[in-house]
Write an enzyme that holds these catalytic residues in place. Structure first.
Site, PDB file in Angstrom:
ATOM      1  N   ASP A  60      29.391  27.545  39.229  1.00  0.00           N
ATOM      2  CA  ASP A  60      30.441  28.146  40.045  1.00  0.00           C
ATOM      3  C   ASP A  60      30.658  27.338  41.328  1.00  0.00           C
ATOM      4  O   ASP A  60      29.702  26.893  41.960  1.00  0.00           O
ATOM      5  CB  ASP A  60      30.059  29.581  40.406  1.00  0.00           C
ATOM      6  CG  ASP A  60      29.738  30.424  39.176  1.00  0.00           C
ATOM      7  OD1 ASP A  60      29.330  29.859  38.146  1.00  0.00           O
ATOM      8  OD2 ASP A  60      29.890  31.653  39.254  1.00  0.00           O
ATOM      9  N   ASP A  97      34.915  30.335  38.074  1.00  0.00           N
ATOM     10  CA  ASP A  97      34.773  30.775  39.462  1.00  0.00           C
ATOM     11  C   ASP A  97      35.000  29.616  40.431  1.00  0.00           C
ATOM     12  O   ASP A  97      34.168  29.322  41.302  1.00  0.00           O
ATOM     13  CB  ASP A  97      33.414  31.434  39.708  1.00  0.00           C
ATOM     14  CG  ASP A  97      33.399  32.896  39.270  1.00  0.00           C
ATOM     15  OD1 ASP A  97      34.383  33.334  38.640  1.00  0.00           O
ATOM     16  OD2 ASP A  97      32.405  33.590  39.549  1.00  0.00           O
ATOM     17  N   HIS A 133      36.422  35.534  38.508  1.00  0.00           N
ATOM     18  CA  HIS A 133      37.270  35.459  39.707  1.00  0.00           C
ATOM     19  C   HIS A 133      38.641  34.878  39.401  1.00  0.00           C
ATOM     20  O   HIS A 133      39.617  35.224  40.074  1.00  0.00           O
ATOM     21  CB  HIS A 133      36.551  34.678  40.810  1.00  0.00           C
ATOM     22  CG  HIS A 133      35.461  35.467  41.453  1.00  0.00           C
ATOM     23  ND1 HIS A 133      35.629  36.181  42.628  1.00  0.00           N
ATOM     24  CD2 HIS A 133      34.178  35.694  41.054  1.00  0.00           C
ATOM     25  CE1 HIS A 133      34.507  36.802  42.934  1.00  0.00           C
ATOM     26  NE2 HIS A 133      33.606  36.522  41.995  1.00  0.00           N
TER      27      HIS A 133
END
Length: 390
Positions: A60, A97, A133
């Protein structure tokens, strides 16, 4: 025969002007120049890809450009002096993400897109997959966006609108649909200073939005490269039975605006492929369940996941059948030291790290709890080799 510039009219300019404006907007937003800003979209990558000679996995990123550049350099994918692709035929997978928790989200999307083009031209590849996300932001859920991140989109909107205005000066230039149409101008409960940024973020990232279409629509949600399956959260048997290709297709259609405004169910619930933590949280992983999942995917030997921050660094459980690579590198997370996973053609796994607390001799992490105690906590070992880089 050369064209007399004095005879140029708007009738002659549409393709040239449109490309110039797109390149101008790109450079203004990202500092990067794309000679062909909007090429014909290529087909999305297949869900299953053959094993390359060298495969790299990156966790991420969460809106942190400097730390991302460190990770890419650590992996040997970029020249840190130019930020150009140097990975040759390496295949790299970033497990989602990219968005939220930081202020470099757009610059990261542009950078990754730029590197994808360079990697493809050099015989390699860079693949990005959806994290929770990305799904949240396309859904209009901005609860993890930072003030700096919202302001980055506000500035994008200024340049994007300037580009639209430039195109309207010349009849015949194709004008894209206005992404701001239908989006409210005020947001009760949100400070007024953020309204323009929130509005721009909605316009850019909603299904069929210009940023979603350009930088997220090509993402897969699940990707199998050789014998490694990459997914942000994790996979369960019902996901495999539903069909990995079908999940990828449904999410892609949703991002491009072909599948309504509500995200598909397999990226929406707690046990969805982008939210699951069953194999990435703690050391008591259900190895039998993991084995059952992998057995349903022909050729898969391991699942590589992000999503859950591993404060002790990249690690593997269940005899390295579950590899967890989210090291929380973003300053918006735990500001962890960048690390990447390398999988060589023979199936050898290596952690590439700059962490000086990694004990190379014992291949175990030393995490100092408190200096005054002078104690070190040794976490469970794995079979992965480790290379510590200065």
């Amino acid at each position: 025969m050369e064209m007399d510039s004095s005879n140029l009219t708007c009738r002659d300019l549409p393709p040239i002007l449109s490309s110039f404006v797109d390149a101008f907007v790109d450079f203004s937003v990202s500092g990067l120049f794309f000679p062909n800003p909007n090429p014909n979209p290529s087909a999305p990558p297949a869900t299953r890809l053959p094993a390359p000679g060298r495969l790299v996995a990156i966790g991420d990123l969460h809106g942190d450009l400097p730390k991302t550049l460190q990770a890419l350099s650590l992996a040997g994918l970029i020249d840190p002096s130019t930020n150009r692709w140097t990975g040759s035929a390496t295949v790299a997978v970033q497990v989602g993400d990219v968005l939220d928790r930081g202020g470099d989200e757009l610059r990261l999307l542009y950078l990754l897109h730029h590197l994808k083009l360079q990697a493809a031209a050099d015989g390699g590849a860079l693949h990005t997959i959806h994290g929770n996300h990305e799904i949240m932001n396309v859904s209009g859920n901005f609860r993890y966006a930072t003030a700096a991140g919202v302001d980055e989109f506000r500035r994008w909107a200024l340049w994007y609108r300037a580009g639209l205005a430039m195109k309207r000066l010349c009849p015949g230039v194709e004008i894209p649909p206005d992404p701001f149409k239908g989006i409210p101008k005020s947001f009760p409960g949100v400070k007024k200073e953020f309204w323009e940024g929130i509005r721009a973020r909605l316009a850019a990232l909603r299904p069929d939005g210009p940023i979603a279409n350009r930088f997220l629509a090509g993402n897969q949600t699940v990707l199998l490269v050789g014998d490694s399956v990459f997914v942000h959260g994790g996979l369960l048997q019902n996901h495999i039975q539903y069909g990995l290709e079908k999940i990828n297709e449904e999410v892609r259609d949703w991002v491009t605006g072909l599948n309504g405004r509500i995200s598909p169910v397999f990226v929406r619930s707690r046990d969805s492929v982008v939210w699951l933590r069953r194999f990435s949280e703690g050391w008591n992983c259900d190895c039998r369940q993991l084995e059952g999942v992998l057995e349903l995917i022909p050729g898969a030997k391991r699942m590589v996941m992000g999503h859950t921050i591993q404060e002790e660094g990249i690690n593997g459980v269940c005899e390295d059948r579950a590899i967890r690579i989210d090291v929380g590198l973003s300053k918006g997370c735990t500001d962890g030291l960048p690390e990447v996973l390398e999988i060589n053609g023979g199936g050898e796994l290596r952690i590439l790290t700059s962490n000086p607390l990694y004990d190379r001799q014992h291949k175990r992490r030393r995490v100092v709890e408190e200096e005054k105690k002078g104690l070190a906590l040794l976490v469970p070992d794995s079979r992965m080799e480790v290379e510590v880089k200065a």
